[in-house]
Design an enzyme around this catalytic site. Structure first.
Site, PDB file in Angstrom:
ATOM      1  N   ASP A 120       1.343  -1.530  -0.029  1.00  0.00           N
ATOM      2  CA  ASP A 120      -0.114  -0.101  -0.204  1.00  0.00           C
ATOM      3  C   ASP A 120       0.745   1.266  -0.063  1.00  0.00           C
ATOM      4  OD1 ASP A 120      -2.981   0.363  -0.135  1.00  0.00           O
ATOM      5  OD2 ASP A 120      -2.317   2.357   1.777  1.00  0.00           O
ATOM      6  N   SER A 121       0.645   1.911  -1.128  1.00  0.00           N
ATOM      7  CA  SER A 121       1.361   3.116  -1.727  1.00  0.00           C
ATOM      8  C   SER A 121       0.870   4.533  -1.474  1.00  0.00           C
ATOM      9  CB  SER A 121       2.516   3.526  -2.251  1.00  0.00           C
ATOM     10  OG  SER A 121       1.697   2.539  -2.974  1.00  0.00           O
ATOM     11  N   PHE A 157       3.896   4.793 -13.570  1.00  0.00           N
ATOM     12  CA  PHE A 157       2.559   5.039 -12.964  1.00  0.00           C
ATOM     13  C   PHE A 157       2.396   5.750 -12.288  1.00  0.00           C
ATOM     14  CE2 PHE A 157       3.727   1.874 -10.098  1.00  0.00           C
ATOM     15  CZ  PHE A 157       2.827   2.602  -9.665  1.00  0.00           C
ATOM     16  N   GLY A 158       1.200   6.366 -12.041  1.00  0.00           N
ATOM     17  CA  GLY A 158       0.697   7.415 -11.215  1.00  0.00           C
ATOM     18  C   GLY A 158       1.684   8.647 -11.527  1.00  0.00           C
ATOM     19  N   TYR A 159       2.104   8.882 -10.147  1.00  0.00           N
ATOM     20  CA  TYR A 159       2.527  10.214 -10.437  1.00  0.00           C
ATOM     21  C   TYR A 159       3.869  10.434 -10.883  1.00  0.00           C
ATOM     22  CZ  TYR A 159      -1.410  11.032  -7.283  1.00  0.00           C
ATOM     23  OH  TYR A 159      -2.923  11.589  -7.036  1.00  0.00           O
ATOM     24  N   ASP A 160       4.274   9.933 -11.041  1.00  0.00           N
ATOM     25  CA  ASP A 160       5.623   9.508 -11.211  1.00  0.00           C
ATOM     26  C   ASP A 160       6.542  10.394 -12.720  1.00  0.00           C
ATOM     27  OD1 ASP A 160       6.926   7.355  -9.639  1.00  0.00           O
ATOM     28  OD2 ASP A 160       6.457   5.897 -11.781  1.00  0.00           O
ATOM     29  N   LYS A 198      14.469   3.051 -11.102  1.00  0.00           N
ATOM     30  CA  LYS A 198      13.458   3.346 -10.118  1.00  0.00           C
ATOM     31  C   LYS A 198      13.449   2.760  -9.194  1.00  0.00           C
ATOM     32  CE  LYS A 198       8.561   4.216  -9.816  1.00  0.00           C
ATOM     33  NZ  LYS A 198       6.944   4.253 -10.352  1.00  0.00           N
TER      34      LYS A 198
HETATM   35  P1  ITT Z   1      -3.512  -2.340  -5.178  1.00  0.00           P
HETATM   36  O1  ITT Z   1      -4.777  -1.643  -3.935  1.00  0.00           O
HETATM   37  O2  ITT Z   1      -4.269  -3.047  -5.577  1.00  0.00           O
HETATM   38  O3  ITT Z   1      -2.594  -2.194  -4.881  1.00  0.00           O
HETATM   39  P2  ITT Z   1      -3.859   0.005  -6.435  1.00  0.00           P
HETATM   40  O4  ITT Z   1      -3.362   1.795  -7.453  1.00  0.00           O
HETATM   41  O5  ITT Z   1      -4.844   0.975  -6.121  1.00  0.00           O
HETATM   42  O6  ITT Z   1      -3.514  -0.878  -6.380  1.00  0.00           O
HETATM   43  P3  ITT Z   1      -2.324   2.086  -3.640  1.00  0.00           P
HETATM   44  O7  ITT Z   1      -4.410   1.986  -3.306  1.00  0.00           O
HETATM   45  O8  ITT Z   1      -1.821   1.810  -2.725  1.00  0.00           O
HETATM   46  O9  ITT Z   1      -2.736   0.966  -4.749  1.00  0.00           O
HETATM   47  O10 ITT Z   1      -2.522   3.096  -4.312  1.00  0.00           O
HETATM   48  C1  ITT Z   1      -1.552   4.087  -4.663  1.00  0.00           C
HETATM   49  C2  ITT Z   1      -1.592   5.234  -5.155  1.00  0.00           C
HETATM   50  O11 ITT Z   1      -0.266   6.088  -5.318  1.00  0.00           O
HETATM   51  C3  ITT Z   1      -1.325   4.519  -6.883  1.00  0.00           C
HETATM   52  O12 ITT Z   1      -2.142   4.559  -8.175  1.00  0.00           O
HETATM   53  C4  ITT Z   1      -0.403   5.670  -7.807  1.00  0.00           C
HETATM   54  O13 ITT Z   1      -1.403   6.535  -7.788  1.00  0.00           O
HETATM   55  C5  ITT Z   1       0.147   5.825  -6.260  1.00  0.00           C
HETATM   56  N1  ITT Z   1       1.355   5.299  -6.259  1.00  0.00           N
HETATM   57  C6  ITT Z   1       2.228   4.626  -5.375  1.00  0.00           C
HETATM   58  N2  ITT Z   1       3.638   4.125  -5.262  1.00  0.00           N
HETATM   59  C7  ITT Z   1       3.421   4.791  -6.878  1.00  0.00           C
HETATM   60  C8  ITT Z   1       5.081   5.046  -7.829  1.00  0.00           C
HETATM   61  O14 ITT Z   1       5.744   4.167  -7.999  1.00  0.00           O
HETATM   62  N3  ITT Z   1       4.859   5.892  -8.647  1.00  0.00           N
HETATM   63  C9  ITT Z   1       3.491   6.512  -9.258  1.00  0.00           C
HETATM   64  N4  ITT Z   1       2.994   6.685  -7.771  1.00  0.00           N
HETATM   65  C10 ITT Z   1       2.216   5.955  -7.416  1.00  0.00           C
END
Ligand code: ITT
Length: 203
Positions: A73-74, A158-161, A181
């Site tokens: 969870d991140s 992905f995400g905020y990268d 990374k």
């Molecule tokens: P799971 O719960 O199935 O693991 P999720 O994407 O919903 O998938 P989280 O609830 O842990 O996972 O939310 C993590 C969010 O934080 C993720 O969707 C990104 O927006 C951000 N995030 C986490 N790690 C990241 C990374 O390495 N690079 C960029 N954004 C990240």
């Protein structure tokens, strides 16, 4: 030994698999993912802490799969926003938000912060390894500090990268390779600690 990665986030899966491959652990550990199962559950997290969310995911998926589950969870904590989006990083712009929607919202919220020096942030990862019978078998944490840029750069990750510039870099996390990374990221650091524990179980 079999470990199932308790996520449907393909970005996380790719990084975690690459990490195990680079460490030479794939000969000893069989990594399973959601695509290996016909009806892999969607886990409702709902907690306000990374750790409890990681435990919720790990526990449910270990129970469903009958082997060890690794959950991550991140999220991103931005200092100028009092730590937001934090635990709601994946749904920052709404429950159906895409990564692009979340990045757009973040840039908007930071519009007033013109000084790059004040755009400090950190990625946080809480990682849990769970056995259905024993419960938690390992817990690790990783943090990666950096700053939020003024516009998106790069297509990796992905995400905020595309907005996150790690400390010591002039590039965003989306402009560096996946192995690089993994060597500096919150997830890579948590995995490194966890792999130390796993190595002791295997050898
Ligand atoms: P799971 O719960 O199935 O693991 P999720 O994407 O919903 O998938 P989280 O609830 O842990 O996972 O939310 C993590 C969010 O934080 C993720 O969707 C990104 O927006 C951000 N995030 C986490 N790690 C990241 C990374 O390495 N690079 C960029 N954004 C990240």
């Amino acid at each position: 030994m079999k470990i199932v990665i308790a996520t449907k986030n393909d970005g996380k899966i790719s990084e975690i698999k690459d990490f195990f491959k680079a460490k030479g652990l794939l000969d000893l550990i069989e990594i399973l993912i959601y695509k290996d199962f016909s009806d892999f559950p969607d886990v409702k997290e709902g907690s306000r802490s990374f750790l409890s969310n990681a435990k919720i995911k790990a526990r449910q998926i270990a129970k469903y799969c009958g082997c060890w589950a690794l959950a991550d969870d991140s999220g991103l904590a931005v200092d100028a926003l009092g730590g937001r989006p934090g635990v709601i990083s994946s749904v920052y712009a709404g429950t159906d938000a895409s990564d692009a929607d979340n990045r757009e919202k973040l840039l908007k919220e930071l519009e007033g912060i013109r000084s790059f020096e004040k755009r400090t942030a950190r990625f946080i990862c809480r990682m849990v390894l769970w056995d259905d019978k024993i419960g938690q078998v390992n817990l690790s944490t990783g943090i990666c500090r950096g700053k939020i840029g003024f516009k998106e750069k790069g297509t990796g990750g992905f995400g905020y990268d595309p907005l996150f510039i790690p400390e010591g870099y002039n590039l965003t996390m989306a402009q560096i390779s996946q192995p690089e990374k993994n060597s500096i990221s919150h997830r890579g650091k948590a995995l490194k600690k966890m792999s130390g524990f796993l190595a002791k179980q295997l050898y």
